[in-house]
Design a protein around this motif. Structure first.
Motif, PDB file in Angstrom:
ATOM      1  N   SER A  76       6.928 -45.336 -74.115  1.00 19.67           N
ATOM      2  CA  SER A  76       7.272 -45.170 -75.528  1.00 19.67           C
ATOM      3  C   SER A  76       8.542 -44.343 -75.682  1.00 19.67           C
ATOM      4  O   SER A  76       9.417 -44.666 -76.484  1.00 19.67           O
ATOM      5  N   SER A  77       8.642 -43.287 -74.931  1.00 20.32           N
ATOM      6  CA  SER A  77       9.817 -42.427 -74.995  1.00 20.32           C
ATOM      7  C   SER A  77      11.064 -43.172 -74.523  1.00 20.32           C
ATOM      8  O   SER A  77      12.125 -43.089 -75.137  1.00 20.32           O
ATOM      9  N   HIS A  78      10.916 -43.935 -73.460  1.00 19.75           N
ATOM     10  CA  HIS A  78      12.047 -44.708 -72.920  1.00 19.75           C
ATOM     11  C   HIS A  78      12.495 -45.767 -73.927  1.00 19.75           C
ATOM     12  O   HIS A  78      13.698 -45.931 -74.176  1.00 19.75           O
ATOM     13  N   ALA A  80      12.223 -45.781 -77.081  1.00 20.92           N
ATOM     14  CA  ALA A  80      12.824 -45.164 -78.265  1.00 20.92           C
ATOM     15  C   ALA A  80      14.180 -44.540 -77.944  1.00 20.92           C
ATOM     16  O   ALA A  80      14.831 -43.989 -78.822  1.00 20.92           O
ATOM     17  N   GLY A  81      14.614 -44.628 -76.686  1.00 22.88           N
ATOM     18  CA  GLY A  81      15.887 -44.062 -76.285  1.00 22.88           C
ATOM     19  C   GLY A  81      15.851 -42.551 -76.174  1.00 22.88           C
ATOM     20  O   GLY A  81      16.881 -41.889 -76.181  1.00 22.88           O
ATOM     21  N   LEU A  82      14.676 -42.027 -76.100  1.00 21.60           N
ATOM     22  CA  LEU A  82      14.519 -40.587 -75.989  1.00 21.60           C
ATOM     23  C   LEU A  82      14.332 -40.229 -74.526  1.00 21.60           C
ATOM     24  O   LEU A  82      14.818 -40.883 -73.647  1.00 21.60           O
ATOM     25  N   GLY A  83      13.646 -39.259 -74.278  1.00 17.14           N
ATOM     26  CA  GLY A  83      13.332 -38.823 -72.931  1.00 17.14           C
ATOM     27  C   GLY A  83      12.418 -37.632 -73.066  1.00 17.14           C
ATOM     28  O   GLY A  83      11.898 -37.359 -74.134  1.00 17.14           O
ATOM     29  N   PHE A  84      12.249 -36.943 -72.017  1.00 19.45           N
ATOM     30  CA  PHE A  84      11.454 -35.732 -72.060  1.00 19.45           C
ATOM     31  C   PHE A  84      12.357 -34.553 -71.781  1.00 19.45           C
ATOM     32  O   PHE A  84      13.178 -34.592 -70.863  1.00 19.45           O
ATOM     33  N   GLY A  85      12.218 -33.532 -72.588  1.00 25.10           N
ATOM     34  CA  GLY A  85      12.973 -32.306 -72.375  1.00 25.10           C
ATOM     35  C   GLY A  85      12.401 -31.534 -71.209  1.00 25.10           C
ATOM     36  O   GLY A  85      11.277 -31.779 -70.755  1.00 25.10           O
ATOM     37  N   GLU A  86      13.171 -30.579 -70.738  1.00 24.95           N
ATOM     38  CA  GLU A  86      12.720 -29.789 -69.581  1.00 24.95           C
ATOM     39  C   GLU A  86      11.397 -29.077 -69.868  1.00 24.95           C
ATOM     40  O   GLU A  86      10.525 -29.011 -69.018  1.00 24.95           O
ATOM     41  N   ALA A  87      11.251 -28.576 -71.089  1.00 24.59           N
ATOM     42  CA  ALA A  87      10.002 -27.851 -71.433  1.00 24.59           C
ATOM     43  C   ALA A  87       8.795 -28.777 -71.372  1.00 24.59           C
ATOM     44  O   ALA A  87       7.700 -28.372 -70.971  1.00 24.59           O
ATOM     45  N   GLU A  88       8.961 -30.033 -71.757  1.00 28.79           N
ATOM     46  CA  GLU A  88       7.849 -30.991 -71.728  1.00 28.79           C
ATOM     47  C   GLU A  88       7.453 -31.374 -70.299  1.00 28.79           C
ATOM     48  O   GLU A  88       6.332 -31.745 -70.047  1.00 28.79           O
ATOM     49  N   LEU A  89       8.390 -31.302 -69.399  1.00 27.58           N
ATOM     50  CA  LEU A  89       8.138 -31.711 -68.019  1.00 27.58           C
ATOM     51  C   LEU A  89       7.518 -30.617 -67.186  1.00 27.58           C
ATOM     52  O   LEU A  89       7.093 -30.846 -66.067  1.00 27.58           O
ATOM     53  N   ARG A  90       7.439 -29.437 -67.704  1.00 24.87           N
ATOM     54  CA  ARG A  90       6.837 -28.326 -66.955  1.00 24.87           C
ATOM     55  C   ARG A  90       5.352 -28.327 -67.077  1.00 24.87           C
ATOM     56  O   ARG A  90       4.710 -28.727 -67.897  1.00 24.87           O
TER      57      ARG A  90
END
Length: 90
Positions: A76-78, A80-90
């Motif tokens: 879904s994120s991909h 929408a052309g978004l991604g995950f921020g560093e804080a979300e990946l922790r």
């Protein structure tokens, strides 16, 4: 398949992965997965609690992870052309 379970005494929720032994092509790989989970202690890896088995199934008891399917969130994120921020990946 994975299903939710609750400890009778504590009421704590767990995820139980039930694997039909007859459907496993490589039992050594399955046992290796269990050994990896047993040895892992990292906040980004699901916590393993116990493995049980009967004649037909192997049951892997793990922490219950809520929040939906990770793969669905990634797609879904991909899309929408978004991604995950560093804080979300922790």
């Amino acid at each position: 398949s994975v299903f939710a379970a609750k400890h009778r005494a504590t009421g704590k929720g767990y995820a139980v992965k039930a694997v039909l032994k007859s459907s496993v092509d490589n039992e050594a790989a399955l046992r290796s997965e269990i050994a990896f989970l047993r040895a892992s202690d990292h906040p980004n890896i699901v916590r393993f609690f116990q493995a049980l088995e009967d004649e037909e199934h192997l049951y892997i008891i793990m922490e219950a992870c809520t929040g939906g399917e990770l793969w669905t969130r990634i797609l879904s994120s991909h899309e929408a052309g978004l991604g995950f921020g560093e804080a979300e990946l922790r």
